[in-house]
Design a protein around this motif. Structure first.
Motif, PDB file in Angstrom:
ATOM      1  N   LEU A  41      35.871 -15.173 -18.223  1.00 19.14           N
ATOM      2  CA  LEU A  41      34.428 -14.961 -18.104  1.00 19.14           C
ATOM      3  C   LEU A  41      34.034 -14.316 -16.779  1.00 19.14           C
ATOM      4  CD1 LEU A  41      33.122 -18.323 -19.641  1.00 19.14           C
ATOM      5  CD2 LEU A  41      33.529 -16.137 -20.767  1.00 19.14           C
ATOM      6  N   ARG A  42      34.979 -13.698 -16.064  1.00 22.14           N
ATOM      7  CA  ARG A  42      34.650 -13.151 -14.756  1.00 22.14           C
ATOM      8  C   ARG A  42      33.697 -11.956 -14.858  1.00 22.14           C
ATOM      9  NH1 ARG A  42      37.728 -11.923 -10.796  1.00 22.14           N
ATOM     10  NH2 ARG A  42      39.567 -13.154 -11.351  1.00 22.14           N
ATOM     11  N   GLY A  43      33.743 -11.193 -15.979  1.00 22.39           N
ATOM     12  CA  GLY A  43      32.870 -10.016 -16.086  1.00 22.39           C
ATOM     13  C   GLY A  43      33.205  -8.964 -15.048  1.00 22.39           C
ATOM     14  N   GLY A  44      34.466  -8.862 -14.686  1.00 23.69           N
ATOM     15  CA  GLY A  44      34.885  -7.913 -13.657  1.00 23.69           C
ATOM     16  C   GLY A  44      35.065  -6.506 -14.191  1.00 23.69           C
ATOM     17  N   THR A  45      35.551  -5.631 -13.346  1.00 22.26           N
ATOM     18  CA  THR A  45      35.788  -4.239 -13.727  1.00 22.26           C
ATOM     19  C   THR A  45      37.253  -3.903 -13.483  1.00 22.26           C
ATOM     20  OG1 THR A  45      35.087  -3.558 -11.510  1.00 22.26           O
ATOM     21  CG2 THR A  45      33.444  -3.462 -13.264  1.00 22.26           C
ATOM     22  N   ASN A  46      37.746  -2.906 -14.221  1.00 16.90           N
ATOM     23  CA  ASN A  46      39.130  -2.476 -14.036  1.00 16.90           C
ATOM     24  C   ASN A  46      39.248  -0.987 -14.326  1.00 16.90           C
ATOM     25  OD1 ASN A  46      40.384  -1.981 -16.907  1.00 16.90           O
ATOM     26  ND2 ASN A  46      39.207  -3.888 -17.120  1.00 16.90           N
ATOM     27  N   LEU A  47      40.364  -0.423 -13.880  1.00 15.14           N
ATOM     28  CA  LEU A  47      40.623   1.013 -14.049  1.00 15.14           C
ATOM     29  C   LEU A  47      41.798   1.254 -14.990  1.00 15.14           C
ATOM     30  CD1 LEU A  47      40.291   2.161 -10.321  1.00 15.14           C
ATOM     31  CD2 LEU A  47      38.579   2.352 -12.137  1.00 15.14           C
TER      32      LEU A  47
END
Length: 400
Positions: free
Chosen positions: A337-343
């Motif tokens: 549930l972190r709602g982070g971003t990634n590439l």
């Protein structure tokens, strides 16, 4: 912290070790501590920070190492290797305007309608493969998720999409695994030789497939390409196959492993299936199937305060960027549930062509596994191939 050559060499050696393949996160931390751009021992730079990686991926002045760039290099053995030359004709190694022309001609390969058409078939394949896994676990106590499911689902999906005979799947899996050696960071002569041999087999197979479809068109996507876009079909079919098999299989295994290694997380997601997509995103962030990729400067530029001359190659480290605490808080924790971003799917004009298909396959597999195997557990840790670019899980034994 200053990055001296011996320190960087040591970190890269650790990254290729069994320990580093299984858990690269401490090494990513040490690389980022050296700076957002770290001089590579052989020239160019390793790009470690999220913002710097994002800038390189999205800025149109950063290019892929195409034929024009390769011809200007001194290291001709590496760039003139047959497997490298072959991949340089595919979309992943084309720059504008040729990349733009081909991408527009193709359209959106995996638009909503295409995914809807594939979804029922993928669900059926997942059910069939999980039946095999269930029988294996029942008869022997454990089953290898990689061999029985993760590697079989992508080849079944692409095989159905291109109407490839299922009897050919094992051969395609083998030569695909061998071909990507040439795309490693610093491939050895023996790896280039293995890749060259696999490239010959891939060319023979897919050029034969295209000839067959020209004579007897069907209802598959390759037949439609031939009727509307009859150029470079071999390169396209080879690229789609390699990209799909090498990356999706690892994503499928990795997401299951990351869920199983944290006590209670498998059961929690089973009770909260609405968060399956978030779990897939977090698996992509935590351990991307492609750990790094290369770009070259199209002109003199500056990244993270470092002057970069034209034609300099840099290596975008997806895994390090995804674990940059300036972008994702507490990055070593696997938090659905972190709602982070990634590439992990790249960025800019070379954003992954098959990202939506990979998500569809992952969603179907994870949803069915959660329902069918409520008490699933890993018997041991995954095994990995000794690679730094195309991360590959080779085995993951599980039991129910």
């Amino acid at each position: 912290m200053t990055a001296d050559r011996r320190t960087v060499i040591s970190l890269l050696q650790r990254l290729r070790s069994a320990e580093g393949l299984a858990d690269p996160l401490p090494i990513y931390d040490e690389l980022r501590a050296l700076g957002d751009l770290v001089p590579a021992p052989w020239g160019g730079y390793l790009v470690t920070g999220f913002d710097a990686c994002n800038e390189v991926l999205r800025d149109r002045n950063w290019l892929v190492p195409d034929f024009a760039w390769q011809e200007r290099q001194v290291d001709t053995d590496r760039w003139h290797a047959p497997a490298t030359q072959e991949m340089s004709r595919t979309l992943s190694r084309l720059n504008a305007p040729e990349h733009t022309r081909q991408r527009r001609s193709l359209g959106n390969l995996f638009d909503r309608q295409a995914l809807q058409d594939l979804a029922l078939r993928i669900d059926a394949d997942v059910t069939r493969l999980l039946d095999d896994l269930e029988h294996r676990i029942r008869d022997f106590g454990t089953g290898d998720l990689v061999a029985l499911v993760s590697e079989q689902l992508p080849i079944s999906t692409v095989g159905h999409w291109l109407d490839i005979p299922s009897a050919d799947y094992p051969h395609l899996l083998e030569i695909t695994h061998n071909q990507v050696h040439a795309q490693e960071l610093l491939p050895t002569k023996s790896q280039l030789a293995v890749s060259a041999d696999a490239t010959v087999h891939l060319r023979r197979y897919f050029t034969g497939l295209v000839r067959q479809r020209r004579r007897r068109p069907g209802e598959d996507v390759l037949s439609r390409w031939i009727s509307t876009w009859d150029q470079a079909l071999y390169e396209l079919t080879m690229f789609v196959t390699i990209a799909s098999l090498e990356t999706t299989a690892t994503l499928l295994s990795t997401m299951v492993w990351l869920l199983l290694r944290t006590p209670g997380l498998w059961g929690w997601l089973r009770d909260h299936p609405a968060h399956i997509d978030a779990a897939i995103d977090e698996a992509l962030r935590y351990d991307p199937p492609v750990r790094l990729n290369s770009r070259v400067a199209g002109l003199d530029t500056v990244v993270a305060g470092v002057p970069i001359p034209k034609d300099t190659m840099v290596y975008v480290m997806y895994g390090s960027a995804n674990h940059d605490p300036r972008r994702n808080r507490n990055p070593r924790a696997f938090e659905i549930l972190r709602g982070g971003t990634n590439l992990s799917f790249g960025g800019g004009m070379h954003y992954c062509l098959g990202s939506a298909l990979a998500r569809l396959e992952s969603r179907s597999l994870l949803g069915q596994m959660l329902r069918r195997f409520p008490t699933l557990q890993a018997v041991g840790r995954p095994s990995y191939a000794a690679r730094m670019v195309f991360h590959r899980v080779t085995s993951l034994e599980i039991s129910a």
